[in-house]
Design a protein around this motif. Structure first.
Motif, PDB file in Angstrom:
ATOM      1  N   LEU A  19       0.826  -1.198   0.000  1.00 33.06           N
ATOM      2  CA  LEU A  19       0.000   0.000   0.000  1.00 33.06           C
ATOM      3  C   LEU A  19       0.863   1.251   0.000  1.00 33.06           C
ATOM      4  CD1 LEU A  19      -2.760   1.322   0.068  1.00 33.06           C
ATOM      5  CD2 LEU A  19      -2.745   1.077   2.567  1.00 33.06           C
ATOM      6  N   ARG A  20       1.937   1.232   0.768  1.00 30.90           N
ATOM      7  CA  ARG A  20       2.855   2.389   0.786  1.00 30.90           C
ATOM      8  C   ARG A  20       3.456   2.615  -0.591  1.00 30.90           C
ATOM      9  NH1 ARG A  20       5.354   0.318   5.525  1.00 30.90           N
ATOM     10  NH2 ARG A  20       7.228  -0.029   4.314  1.00 30.90           N
ATOM     11  N   ARG A  21       3.854   1.549  -1.252  1.00 38.73           N
ATOM     12  CA  ARG A  21       4.476   1.690  -2.566  1.00 38.73           C
ATOM     13  C   ARG A  21       3.488   2.257  -3.582  1.00 38.73           C
ATOM     14  NH1 ARG A  21       8.482  -2.440  -5.696  1.00 38.73           N
ATOM     15  NH2 ARG A  21       9.496  -0.765  -6.814  1.00 38.73           N
ATOM     16  N   ILE A  22       2.261   1.786  -3.544  1.00 35.91           N
ATOM     17  CA  ILE A  22       1.244   2.278  -4.476  1.00 35.91           C
ATOM     18  C   ILE A  22       0.880   3.728  -4.155  1.00 35.91           C
ATOM     19  CG2 ILE A  22      -1.152   2.009  -5.240  1.00 35.91           C
ATOM     20  CD1 ILE A  22      -0.698  -1.056  -4.819  1.00 35.91           C
ATOM     21  N   SER A  23       0.680   4.039  -2.882  1.00 38.41           N
ATOM     22  CA  SER A  23       0.315   5.413  -2.521  1.00 38.41           C
ATOM     23  C   SER A  23       1.460   6.371  -2.830  1.00 38.41           C
ATOM     24  CB  SER A  23      -0.127   5.513  -1.061  1.00 38.41           C
ATOM     25  OG  SER A  23       0.911   5.173  -0.183  1.00 38.41           O
ATOM     26  N   ALA A  24       2.699   5.938  -2.644  1.00 41.60           N
ATOM     27  CA  ALA A  24       3.842   6.780  -2.998  1.00 41.60           C
ATOM     28  C   ALA A  24       3.863   7.038  -4.503  1.00 41.60           C
ATOM     29  CB  ALA A  24       5.147   6.136  -2.536  1.00 41.60           C
ATOM     30  N   ALA A  25       3.602   5.999  -5.293  1.00 48.25           N
ATOM     31  CA  ALA A  25       3.566   6.169  -6.749  1.00 48.25           C
ATOM     32  C   ALA A  25       2.493   7.179  -7.150  1.00 48.25           C
ATOM     33  CB  ALA A  25       3.319   4.824  -7.431  1.00 48.25           C
ATOM     34  N   LEU A  26       1.339   7.107  -6.502  1.00 45.43           N
ATOM     35  CA  LEU A  26       0.270   8.075  -6.786  1.00 45.43           C
ATOM     36  C   LEU A  26       0.708   9.495  -6.469  1.00 45.43           C
ATOM     37  CD1 LEU A  26      -2.851   6.097  -5.550  1.00 45.43           C
ATOM     38  CD2 LEU A  26      -2.421   6.876  -7.894  1.00 45.43           C
ATOM     39  N   LYS A  27       1.444   9.672  -5.376  1.00 47.89           N
ATOM     40  CA  LYS A  27       1.911  11.011  -5.000  1.00 47.89           C
ATOM     41  C   LYS A  27       2.990  11.521  -5.972  1.00 47.89           C
ATOM     42  CE  LYS A  27       0.775  12.814  -1.535  1.00 47.89           C
ATOM     43  NZ  LYS A  27      -0.249  13.801  -1.329  1.00 47.89           N
ATOM     44  N   MET A  28       3.764  10.610  -6.533  1.00 45.71           N
ATOM     45  CA  MET A  28       4.858  10.993  -7.435  1.00 45.71           C
ATOM     46  C   MET A  28       4.367  11.478  -8.791  1.00 45.71           C
ATOM     47  SD  MET A  28       7.537   7.925  -6.931  1.00 45.71           S
ATOM     48  CE  MET A  28       7.768   7.168  -5.335  1.00 45.71           C
ATOM     49  N   ILE A  29       3.176  11.061  -9.179  1.00 42.52           N
ATOM     50  CA  ILE A  29       2.660  11.363 -10.509  1.00 42.52           C
ATOM     51  C   ILE A  29       2.666  12.864 -10.788  1.00 42.52           C
ATOM     52  CG2 ILE A  29       0.583  11.318 -11.958  1.00 42.52           C
ATOM     53  CD1 ILE A  29      -0.046   8.581 -10.656  1.00 42.52           C
ATOM     54  N   THR A  30       2.211  13.658  -9.844  1.00 39.70           N
ATOM     55  CA  THR A  30       2.143  15.109 -10.062  1.00 39.70           C
ATOM     56  C   THR A  30       3.530  15.687 -10.293  1.00 39.70           C
ATOM     57  OG1 THR A  30       0.173  15.243  -8.678  1.00 39.70           O
ATOM     58  CG2 THR A  30       1.364  17.294  -9.056  1.00 39.70           C
ATOM     59  N   ASP A  31       4.497  15.257  -9.486  1.00 39.58           N
ATOM     60  CA  ASP A  31       5.857  15.758  -9.672  1.00 39.58           C
ATOM     61  C   ASP A  31       6.433  15.327 -11.017  1.00 39.58           C
ATOM     62  OD1 ASP A  31       6.609  17.256  -7.224  1.00 39.58           O
ATOM     63  OD2 ASP A  31       6.136  15.365  -6.239  1.00 39.58           O
ATOM     64  N   MET A  32       6.149  14.096 -11.430  1.00 42.89           N
ATOM     65  CA  MET A  32       6.643  13.632 -12.729  1.00 42.89           C
ATOM     66  C   MET A  32       6.031  14.453 -13.865  1.00 42.89           C
ATOM     67  SD  MET A  32       7.068   9.508 -12.353  1.00 42.89           S
ATOM     68  CE  MET A  32       5.438   9.150 -11.716  1.00 42.89           C
ATOM     69  N   GLU A  33       4.755  14.773 -13.740  1.00 45.41           N
ATOM     70  CA  GLU A  33       4.103  15.590 -14.762  1.00 45.41           C
ATOM     71  C   GLU A  33       4.726  16.983 -14.824  1.00 45.41           C
ATOM     72  OE1 GLU A  33      -0.272  17.330 -16.008  1.00 45.41           O
ATOM     73  OE2 GLU A  33      -0.161  15.776 -14.462  1.00 45.41           O
ATOM     74  N   ARG A  34       4.993  17.565 -13.668  1.00 46.92           N
ATOM     75  CA  ARG A  34       5.615  18.901 -13.629  1.00 46.92           C
ATOM     76  C   ARG A  34       7.013  18.874 -14.242  1.00 46.92           C
ATOM     77  NH1 ARG A  34       1.160  19.467 -12.804  1.00 46.92           N
ATOM     78  NH2 ARG A  34       0.065  20.597 -11.212  1.00 46.92           N
ATOM     79  N   ILE A  35       7.766  17.812 -13.949  1.00 45.59           N
ATOM     80  CA  ILE A  35       9.105  17.674 -14.534  1.00 45.59           C
ATOM     81  C   ILE A  35       8.995  17.637 -16.053  1.00 45.59           C
ATOM     82  CG2 ILE A  35      11.040  16.064 -14.848  1.00 45.59           C
ATOM     83  CD1 ILE A  35      10.653  15.363 -11.805  1.00 45.59           C
ATOM     84  N   GLY A  36       8.040  16.888 -16.565  1.00 44.90           N
ATOM     85  CA  GLY A  36       7.836  16.829 -18.008  1.00 44.90           C
ATOM     86  C   GLY A  36       7.463  18.183 -18.589  1.00 44.90           C
TER      87      GLY A  36
END
Length: 164
Positions: A19-36
């Motif tokens: 659950l931690r790994r999945i929730s962390a991935a969900l939180k990372m999505i916004t930062d990855m989009e901003r980086i792009g």
């Protein structure tokens, strides 16, 4: 990524580390989009510039770009390999990027004074590229913090510890 995470949450009902790994991935999505987005903005500036002021005139920009690229590679590797030390290295590197940003800012101020307003658009473009690089470093750091959370259950901004 978001769809895959949601499917895993709904179908598998993960707990603890999963659950931690999945929730962390969900939180990372916004930062990855901003980086792009910011990477795209840098490319657009470079492609549209007339090279009125070369980035070589501001010596730290190349170094800063290389270090931000290294942070990006390391944050991906840290997540994939679940490498806590590498994630922490990414977090530490952000301080260096902030120092580069301050140095570039000072060089740009000197350059503007010397140019007496000439090449204003090119100077502004270099300022924007530098700011985008600094923000990419910040986003890489955010992601590294979520990598740390996915491994340890502790997030830097909270004292919450999740059971393994």
């Amino acid at each position: 990524i978001e769809n895959l995470c949601m499917r895993l949450l709904l179908r598998q009902q993960p707990v603890a580390k999963d659950l931690r790994r999945i929730s962390a991935a969900l939180k990372m999505i916004t930062d990855m989009e901003r980086i792009g987005d910011q990477t795209s903005d840098i490319a657009e500036i470079i492609l549209s510039s007339k090279n009125d002021v070369a980035a070589d005139d501001i010596h730290v920009i190349g170094t800063m770009a290389s270090e931000v690229s290294k942070m990006e590679r390391n944050r991906v590797t840290a997540y994939v390999n679940r490498d806590l030390e590498l994630a922490r290295d990414v977090m530490k590197a952000d301080d260096e990027i902030d120092l580069y940003f301050d140095e570039v800012k000072d060089e740009m101020i000197s350059f503007i004074k010397e140019e007496k307003g000439e090449n204003g658009k090119a100077i502004f473009d270099l300022i924007m590229v530098t700011k985008y690089l600094e923000r990419i470093g910040d986003h890489a750091t955010n992601i590294a913090e979520w990598v740390e959370f996915s491994i340890t259950g502790v997030h830097k901004d909270s004292a919450v510890i999740h059971e393994s």
